[in-house]
Design a protein around this motif. Structure first.
Motif, PDB file in Angstrom:
ATOM      1  N   CYS A   1       0.959  -1.242  -0.026  1.00  0.00           N
ATOM      2  CA  CYS A   1       0.000   0.066   0.108  1.00  0.00           C
ATOM      3  C   CYS A   1       0.756   1.230  -0.197  1.00  0.00           C
ATOM      4  CB  CYS A   1      -0.916   0.076   1.102  1.00  0.00           C
ATOM      5  SG  CYS A   1      -0.019  -0.084   2.737  1.00  0.00           S
TER       6      CYS A   1
ATOM      7  N   VAL B   1      -4.591  -0.490  -2.663  1.00  0.00           N
ATOM      8  CA  VAL B   1      -3.774  -1.711  -2.220  1.00  0.00           C
ATOM      9  C   VAL B   1      -3.533  -2.552  -3.506  1.00  0.00           C
ATOM     10  CG1 VAL B   1      -3.771  -3.729  -0.865  1.00  0.00           C
ATOM     11  CG2 VAL B   1      -4.590  -1.802  -0.048  1.00  0.00           C
TER      12      VAL B   1
ATOM     13  N   ALA C   1      -8.702   1.141  -2.234  1.00  0.00           N
ATOM     14  CA  ALA C   1      -9.388   0.952  -0.844  1.00  0.00           C
ATOM     15  C   ALA C   1     -10.052   1.989  -0.050  1.00  0.00           C
ATOM     16  CB  ALA C   1      -8.156   0.250  -0.350  1.00  0.00           C
ATOM     17  N   HIS C   2      -9.386   3.225  -0.215  1.00  0.00           N
ATOM     18  CA  HIS C   2      -9.814   4.126   0.911  1.00  0.00           C
ATOM     19  C   HIS C   2      -9.787   5.649   0.308  1.00  0.00           C
ATOM     20  CE1 HIS C   2      -9.663   1.710   4.672  1.00  0.00           C
ATOM     21  NE2 HIS C   2      -8.781   0.901   3.770  1.00  0.00           N
TER      22      HIS C   2
ATOM     23  N   VAL D   1      -3.469   4.719   2.421  1.00  0.00           N
ATOM     24  CA  VAL D   1      -3.606   3.206   3.142  1.00  0.00           C
ATOM     25  C   VAL D   1      -2.340   2.936   3.974  1.00  0.00           C
ATOM     26  CG1 VAL D   1      -4.215   0.846   2.744  1.00  0.00           C
ATOM     27  CG2 VAL D   1      -5.230   2.496   1.445  1.00  0.00           C
TER      28      VAL D   1
ATOM     29  N   CYS E   1      -1.708   0.255   6.086  1.00  0.00           N
ATOM     30  CA  CYS E   1      -1.225  -1.093   6.530  1.00  0.00           C
ATOM     31  C   CYS E   1      -2.271  -1.817   5.717  1.00  0.00           C
ATOM     32  CB  CYS E   1      -1.577  -1.363   7.963  1.00  0.00           C
ATOM     33  SG  CYS E   1      -0.466  -2.995   8.480  1.00  0.00           S
ATOM     34  N   CYS E   2      -1.667  -3.145   5.340  1.00  0.00           N
ATOM     35  CA  CYS E   2      -2.639  -4.366   4.794  1.00  0.00           C
ATOM     36  C   CYS E   2      -2.361  -5.659   5.498  1.00  0.00           C
ATOM     37  CB  CYS E   2      -2.483  -4.382   3.328  1.00  0.00           C
ATOM     38  SG  CYS E   2      -0.787  -4.391   2.538  1.00  0.00           S
TER      39      CYS E   2
ATOM     40  N   THR F   1      -7.374  -3.751   5.318  1.00  0.00           N
ATOM     41  CA  THR F   1      -6.788  -2.695   5.045  1.00  0.00           C
ATOM     42  C   THR F   1      -7.193  -1.453   6.258  1.00  0.00           C
ATOM     43  OG1 THR F   1      -8.367  -1.827   3.537  1.00  0.00           O
ATOM     44  CG2 THR F   1      -6.391  -2.878   2.455  1.00  0.00           C
TER      45      THR F   1
ATOM     46  N   SER G   1      -6.589   2.858   7.368  1.00  0.00           N
ATOM     47  CA  SER G   1      -6.279   3.995   6.554  1.00  0.00           C
ATOM     48  C   SER G   1      -6.231   5.464   7.553  1.00  0.00           C
ATOM     49  CB  SER G   1      -7.224   4.497   5.200  1.00  0.00           C
ATOM     50  OG  SER G   1      -7.056   5.628   4.856  1.00  0.00           O
TER      51      SER G   1
END
Length: 1230
Positions: A621, A628, A644-645, A649, A651-652, A663, A665
């Motif tokens: 990410c 991601v 994703a957000h 982002v 972390c995943c 994920t 954010s």
């Protein structure tokens, strides 16, 4: 008459004003205002000195009325004497029935009735002053006067005294990338440190995170009740760099930016246009008339420009000088149609374009051409007059006069926070110039380059002032815009440029050049660009040091095929002819990257990357794309992309069955996705108020849970069941943001790492806190400085150890007892960004801010490998589930995969490959060895060679000494007798005798062919080493030994009798040396003293005091006149062996990144045959001029902790090994 209060203030401040003001500049404005006549101006100008002119002007003002006082006040502001104007502000006379006062700042006027917005800002500042940290956001469109309002809001003594007695600190930010942001924060920290301590010479922060922590410390500890003003913030990522729990006033166009930071928040909207009456009032103030006396065209001008404060200011400034042009300027606004520059802008660009055209037309023709040259400036970049002096080929004073005209006409802005003043254009003005000069842009940029080359023929500026900073930062930019590809390549493909820019700006901007201009550079030569990038990735950490290391010497460590090496060798050969010293690493292998796969998944910094449970995929990410992406581990092929957000982002994570991808954010949401198809399964929102930093699934499939942690103060750690819409549990305990969370291997416990300085362990089943470890306690010296932030934690494969990272250290704890088992301390110039434990071994991988990944054995506490290749900060490192692969992600926009076994064994492989041996003669030869490498039963602690017969002795930790034939490796003799580690071994000159010393406090003299042994007993502690006393007249050979028991002893090697027992020191003796003439020997000790002894009377001749730490090494010069001693602080002292006096101290003056003067202990010393040069080892190798004590050269090894250096008889070849097993054969360049 002038009001008495104003008159008294002027008289009181008269000495200060006389000392600082330049009357000629101020009188121009006062004549325009009609308060001074031309005759009065001429009388003042006739005075011979600047101070006398100032005195005459003040005398003249004191004889006049209130209007003169106000005009003088406004002139001070226009001429950037804002500090002096603020002293006059409280006593400004009332000049109208309404009681209004006039203020002016950089060409934009506003009346007292317009100060309602200023008062609104002040009200918010009163509210935020009591908070632990808070934000007042002044937002509105471009040109709406946000900066002016912010500046005026803090011009209030009552506000400052009550709320911000620590002061107000202004920082203009603008649109900046990471390197530019770092420079701005460095500059702010420098100013704050200088204000607090003028003698401060701290090294500038080398990273955004370090700069943020330095600023946090300064604002919270040194200036706890102060206000920080951030002018023109564009990006939430930039704003987060200032999220340091202090009070901040910011101006921006985007009111939502503060959603990304913590603390109390207040907002003030600045409307896009002035009301008609207020706009007319400002125009009236410019032309010194009452609003009702303005001509009818005034309302037309306000209507046409829609009340824009900036346009009103531009037209008003023109009318001040040409008061009869009302109709002309109105026609200009109505008739001239310009293209809209930026359709996406909320500002009415057409009105501004028309006002800009009208403003420029009134300039003299030559000044119009000069103004066009400003088209080449980048937005939000401020330049000193000296840069424009080079561009225009004018004297600095002439340039300042021209710039003053531009400022007076509101065509240019001036930053008065620092001197010399910096000048800049509003971005709308730049857009206008770019549109007007579109066909000439390349030509204008080329002019900048030509003028620079002409002015700096003898070399670039390296003064580190604003001028040199501009040229270092933007010269490549101008070359690229001018399409001067060859000139650009010639510049950046140069070691001299690398040295100069690293000296002025540090390595971050250097690395950015090769990334930013990569497409252009690759057209010319992609291989050379790669060579320089590789060089910077390996040495960027060194280029942060001050004093700056010799770049040519660093270049000599590059592969022989590298362009960097070729240039370095050429420079070295030229400088050697002039007496310089350079060393070539002659046995270096090609520095190939050990990463097996490099992927560039995002066009921005990569926050995080992780493996799937089966190891066949990995996800990453990035910071700006809000996406991601998932890739195949084998090929790097992208197989999935998920938008994703709404924000970056952070972390995943893959679920243990690889069905889900989680994920989290900055948008405060946690989302669950189908890991195969990328469709959204669930959103967790509304439970976090701040950004979510990390997420991780359980390790086993027994019961799948997701753990998350955030920047929230209390409800920051939560557990989620993916099948339920809300959190299952919340862990309460941390009082600051939680940066990382991690399940134990069996999912029984969860560890959390927090900015509150603690590591906490929780029971997953109950969500109760199980244990708490205060990491802050391990940084006692930091308690008065920045807070300790625990970055992350990881569990050992068996779950019995928990490992965490904070600042530049890694700590290993026993989980059951929380006892500290070991710790790893790195350079204080670096920070550990992430750590991860290998699931199949006792390795821990560390992601570091100085662009590398390191592998450490956390049980033996030894570094086993470096993984170099990244070009910027490494944010994350993760092992694959089977431990075979290592994944690292970085600010350089890449994810790298490494084969764990390859990088783990690389050091041993390189040592075996690069094995070199000395020949039997006096000359040294380089060759490959067929000597077989065998697995030993016990660790080897010492070796020595026998030339006749050709053999090698190996002393081991189990006390065994083996003599092996060279080159076959066959065992000739195994010698048993020592009961503990053998520390030293040495063959006699005839090769028949082998002498060994041991931790068992004995020395053994072996006839190794037969196994016969003579034991020398008498020491009470370890005998580290010994020396043969060959020059002493004796019927039998003598041996000098020394021990940790503080004694030195002399032995008869034939009889084994102790002939002398000398109590030398109260502490352990760490080294001895015998003078070449055989008349003296020296001892150095842990009691921080050195001593010189007679080899005839065995009496102490001199006691050498002065070292501040253990004295670890010593060596006599070949003429026996001098003695060199080195200590654990890295200091080397040179003494007279005749009278014991101190001759000089050799040191770098300031401590290096290892908090030492030599990168660690000084472990070995050698003089050249002519006694004019000294070589020393510590954390690296240094050569010294004995006469001056100055360093001649430094060679930085990959590892550290060098134990010794072997020197050839001609002092031209040097051999050493670092602590990770790399062998260095160095030869003088000639």
């Amino acid at each position: 008459m002038m009001e008495e209060q104003a008159r008294s203030c002027l008289i009181t401040l008269r000495p200060t004003l006389e000392q600082d003001i330049k009357a000629s500049f101020l009188m121009d404005h006062m004549v325009s205002d009609g308060v001074l006549t031309e005759d009065e101006e001429e009388k003042v100008r006739s005075r011979p000195t600047r101070r006398e002119q100032a005195t005459a002007l003040l005398e003249l003002i004191l004889r006049k009325d209130n209007r003169a006082y106000i005009s003088f006040y406004n002139a001070l502001i226009r001429e950037s004497y804002g500090d002096l104007a603020s002293l006059l502000q409280r006593t400004l006379p009332v000049t109208s029935p309404e009681g209004e006062r006039v203020f002016q700042m950089e060409g934009l006027l506003m009346c007292k009735q317009c100060s309602a917005k200023v008062n609104q800002i002040r009200e918010k500042l009163y509210k935020v002053q009591g908070a632990a940290g808070g934000w007042v956001t002044v937002y509105g469109m471009a040109g709406s006067g946000k900066s002016v309002l912010a500046a005026e809001a803090v011009r209030d003594d009552a506000l400052i005294k009550e709320c911000f007695p620590g002061g107000v600190h202004w920082l203009s930010v603008g649109q900046v990338d990471k390197p530019d942001l770092l420079v701005k924060i460095q500059s702010l920290c420098f100013r704050l440190e200088q204000d607090h301590d003028s003698e401060s010479n701290k090294r500038p922060p080398s990273s955004i995170e370090e700069a943020k922590e330095r600023l946090r410390f300064l604002m919270l500890r040194r200036y706890p009740r102060s206000l920080l003003i951030l002018d023109d913030i564009w990006d939430s990522t930039v704003l987060r760099a200032f999220d340091i729990q202090c009070r901040i006033l910011l101006t921006t166009r985007d009111r939502s930016l503060t959603d990304s930071v913590s603390g109390k928040k207040f907002e003030v909207l600045v409307e896009s246009g002035l009301e008609e009456e207020k706009a007319l009032e400002i125009l009236a103030l410019f032309v010194n008339k009452k609003p009702h006396r303005l001509p009818e065209q005034a309302r037309g001008i306000v209507k046409e420009c829609k009340g824009s404060p900036l346009v009103v200011s531009l037209i008003g400034a023109l009318l001040r000088e040409f008061p009869d042009r009302w109709d002309y300027y109105l026609r200009q606004l109505k008739r001239k149609q310009f293209k809209r520059i930026r359709k996406s802008s909320s500002y009415d660009y057409e009105a501004l374009d028309q006002a800009m055209a009208a403003s420029i037309q009134v300039l003299q023709e030559e000044h119009r051409e000069l103004y066009k040259d400003l088209t080449v400036l980048e937005k939000d970049v401020k330049v000193p007059a000296k840069v424009l002096s080079v561009l225009w080929d004018l004297e600095p004073e002439e340039v300042e006069d021209v710039l003053q005209e531009f400022v007076n006409k509101s065509l240019l802005f001036r930053d008065c926070n620092r001197r010399p003043y910096l000048y800049f254009l509003h971005d709308l003005q730049l857009d206008f110039l770019a549109e007007q000069n579109r066909s000439r842009l390349q030509e204008l940029h080329a002019k900048v380059v030509r003028q620079y080359q002409q002015y700096y023929k003898e070399g670039p500026p390296i003064t580190r002032d604003e001028e040199s900073l501009y040229w270092m930062r933007y010269l490549p930019y101008h070359m690229s815009k001018a399409n001067l590809t060859k000139e650009l390549c010639s510049l950046v493909f140069s070691l001299e440029w690398v040295r100069t820019k690293a000296l002025v700006m540090g390595p971050a901007h250097l690395i950015n050049d090769y990334m930013e201009y990569r497409p252009i550079l690759d057209e010319e030569n992609s291989t050379v660009r790669g060579d320089f990038q590789e060089f910077l990735s390996l040495n960027g950490y060194q280029l942060e040091q001050r004093p700056l290391p010799d770049v040519v010497q660093l270049g000599l460590s590059q592969p022989s095929t590298s362009e960097v090496y070729r240039q370095a060798l050429k420079h070295a050969q030229e400088r050697t002819k002039k007496g310089a010293l350079y060393l070539d690493w002659i046995n270096k292998s090609r520095l190939e990257s050990l990463s097996r796969l490099v992927v560039q998944p995002h066009q921005e910094s990569i926050c995080y990357a992780c493996f799937s449970q089966d190891g066949n995929k990995f996800a990453s990410c990035g910071k700006s794309s809000n996406t991601v992406k998932v890739f195949k581990t084998t090929s790097g092929e992208q197989i999935l992309e998920v938008p994703a957000h709404d924000d970056e982002v952070l972390c995943c994570a893959f679920s243990p069955d690889d069905k889900f991808l989680a994920t989290c954010s900055s948008d405060r949401k946690v989302k669950i996705w189908n890991a195969e198809r990328g469709n959204l399964i669930r959103v967790f929102e509304d439970e976090y108020e701040e950004q979510v930093n990390h997420c991780q699934f359980t390790n086993t499939r027994r019961r799948i849970l997701l753990a998350t942690c955030s920047n929230d103060r209390f409800t920051n750690t939560k557990l989620w069941n993916v099948n339920k819409p809300s959190s299952q549990n919340t862990m309460f305990g941390h009082t600051e943001p939680v940066n990382h969370c991690c399940f134990s291997p069996d999912d029984t416990y969860l560890s959390t790492s927090s900015s509150d300085g603690t590591l906490r362990l929780w029971e997953v089943s109950s969500a109760n806190e199980w244990k708490c470890i205060n990491i802050q306690e391990f940084f006692p010296e930091q308690k008065e400085e920045t807070d300790v932030i625990v970055k992350c934690s990881t569990w050992s494969a068996d779950g019995k150890r928990i490992i965490c990272a904070a600042k530049n250290a890694v700590f290993v704890f026993d989980v059951a007892t929380t006892e500290l088992l070991s710790d790893i301390w790195l350079s204080h110039l670096s920070t550990v960004q992430f750590c991860d434990s290998c699931p199949s071994s006792q390795l821990v991988a560390l992601a570091l801010s100085h662009y590398t990944v390191e592998l450490w054995d956390f049980r033996s506490n030894k570094k086993v490998a470096d993984c170099s290749g990244h070009l910027s900060w490494v944010h994350c490192v993760r092992f694959s589930p089977d431990g075979s692969l290592l994944l690292s992600s970085s600010d350089d926009q890449t994810v790298r995969l490494w084969a764990t076994q390859e990088v783990h064994t690389s050091s041993a492989v390189s040592l075996k490959r690069d094995y070199d041996k000395p020949s039997a003669g006096s000359e040294w030869e380089d060759g490959d060895s067929d000597f077989p490498v065998r697995v030993q039963e016990s660790r080897i602690r010492c070796t020595c060679l026998c030339r006749e017969p050709l053999a090698v002795a190996l002393g081991r930790e189990d006390g065994i000494v083996k003599v092996l034939e060279v080159p076959s490796g066959a065992t000739l003799r195994s010698l048993s007798g020592h009961t503990k580690t053998v520390f030293h071994c040495q063959f006699s000159s005839d090769g028949h005798t082998l002498i060994t010393s041991s931790e068992d406090a004995t020395i053994r003299v072996w006839k190794w062919n037969t196994g016969e042994c003579l034991v020398l007993q008498g020491h009470k502690e370890s005998v580290r080493k010994f020396l043969e006393l060959e020059e002493i007249s004796s019927s039998s050979p003598l041996l000098l030994s020394w021990s940790f028991d503080g004694t030195a002893k002399v032995w008869d090697m034939v009889s084994g009798e102790m002939t002398q027992d000398i109590a030398c020191h109260q502490g352990a003796i760490l080294s001895c040396a015998v003078s070449p003439d055989g008349l003296m020997f020296s001892t150095v000790s842990a009691d921080v003293t050195a001593k010189i002894w007679s080899c005839e009377s065995w009496a102490c001749l001199h006691v050498l005091n002065g070292h501040q730490d253990c004295v670890r090494s010593c060596c006599f010069s070949w003429d026996s006149k001098s003695l060199a001693t080195g200590d654990d602080n890295g200091e080397i002292r040179l003494w007279s062996a005749q009278d014991g006096s101190l001759l000089r101290v050799c040191s770098r003056g300031t401590k290096d990144s290892m908090d030492s003067l030599h990168g660690g202990w000084v472990t070995d010393l050698h003089f050249s045959p002519d006694s004019r040069t000294l070589v020393s080892t510590g954390g690296y190798i240094k050569w010294w001029d004995v006469e001056t004590g100055e360093a001649l050269q430094t060679f930085y090894t990959t590892g550290a902790n060098l134990k010794a250096v072997q020197v050839s008889p001609d002092f031209r070849t040097f051999v050493t090994i670092d602590n990770i097993g790399i062998l260095y054969v160095l030869r003088k360049v000639e």
